[in-house]
Design an enzyme around this catalytic site. Structure first.
Site, PDB file in Angstrom:
ATOM      1  N   CYS A   2       0.915  -1.301   0.281  1.00  0.00           N
ATOM      2  CA  CYS A   2      -0.013   0.015   0.380  1.00  0.00           C
ATOM      3  C   CYS A   2       0.859   1.115  -0.457  1.00  0.00           C
ATOM      4  O   CYS A   2       1.547   1.825   1.187  1.00  0.00           O
ATOM      5  CB  CYS A   2      -0.957   0.363   1.457  1.00  0.00           C
ATOM      6  SG  CYS A   2      -1.582   1.506   1.095  1.00  0.00           S
ATOM      7  N   GLU A 107      -4.471   1.197  -6.236  1.00  0.00           N
ATOM      8  CA  GLU A 107      -3.098  -0.001  -6.081  1.00  0.00           C
ATOM      9  C   GLU A 107      -3.325  -0.191  -8.346  1.00  0.00           C
ATOM     10  O   GLU A 107      -4.533   0.062  -8.012  1.00  0.00           O
ATOM     11  CB  GLU A 107      -3.721  -1.384  -5.557  1.00  0.00           C
ATOM     12  CG  GLU A 107      -1.981  -2.193  -5.520  1.00  0.00           C
ATOM     13  CD  GLU A 107      -1.188  -1.835  -4.790  1.00  0.00           C
ATOM     14  OE1 GLU A 107      -0.108  -1.587  -6.090  1.00  0.00           O
ATOM     15  OE2 GLU A 107      -1.332  -1.594  -4.272  1.00  0.00           O
TER      16      GLU A 107
END
Length: 231
Positions: A2, A107
């Site tokens: 992340c 992402e």
């Protein structure tokens, strides 16, 4: 991993969500492209009262025993499978757990050798949520102490695995207290480190503008069909 997230909720919304008095919060504005090494609000237990409090910390954990702060460039994420044993995170996992407020994380899906497409991941109902985090206080030889944090990651759920092979650990609100409370240091809440239910989340493609940390506006969260991407 992340490496970017968004926090569009206001301080008032987050104060209510995490059970903190607004007047006790440090000031912070929404961010739509939080990046490593930036300063972000996290929630931790107050050293005085034990109740949740907001604190501003730099993203990239620097353990208290580090020789310098450069280690923080490679510690924005901590793998859930390793935190109980890895020296970088072991003590923080036992004693210094925190929540990292967010409304979405980004992402990138690899399309081919030269192309990646960004996606945002949020809750189905649009509410804020919290990543499981760890925090540390590092004191240099000279100057003020530095407080930093990392976000834990785990295996992806069925939604996230379409884009990436990892996802941040997201906690349900009813788990916040257990994650934050000290408890028994020899028995930290390892069972909370698992993929969040995919059916409670949704994802959507966003503009590749999110790849530039200088871009920080609400439009980054707007759905952007693939044909409008600027590769």
């Amino acid at each position: 991993m992340c490496g970017r997230f968004a926090r569009r909720s206001t301080q008032e919304v987050l104060a209510d969500w995490f059970g903190v008095e607004p007047e006790d919060m440090p000031f912070f504005a929404p961010t739509y492209n939080a990046a490593p090494q930036s300063t972000q609000p996290v929630v931790r237990p107050s050293a005085d009262t034990g109740k949740p409090e907001f604190a501003l910390m730099r993203w990239g954990l620097v353990p208290f025993w580090a020789k310098d702060a450069k280690v923080g460039y490679s510690t924005i994420n901590a793998r859930a499978e390793e935190v109980a044993a890895k020296p970088l995170y072991r003590e923080a996992f036992k004693k210094r757990r925190c929540l990292v407020p967010a409304d979405a994380f980004y992402e990138w899906q690899r399309i081919d050798a030269k192309t990646k497409r960004p996606f945002a991941f949020g809750m189905q109902r649009g509410e804020p949520y919290a990543f499981a985090g760890l925090w540390e206080r590092w004191k240099p030889k000279e100057g003020e102490a530095l407080e930093t944090f990392t976000i834990l990651t785990t295996d992806p759920n069925k939604l996230a695995e379409q884009v990436h092979n990892r996802m941040p650990v997201i906690l349900d609100p009813q788990e916040y207290s257990r994650w934050l409370e000290p408890g028994d240091p020899s028995r930290p809440p390892v069972d909370l480190l698992r993929p969040y239910p995919a059916e409670k989340m949704h994802s959507w493609p966003v503009s590749d503008r999110v790849g530039n940390v200088r871009n920080n506006d609400l439009e980054l969260l707007t759905e952007c069909p693939p044909e409008k991407q600027l590769f």
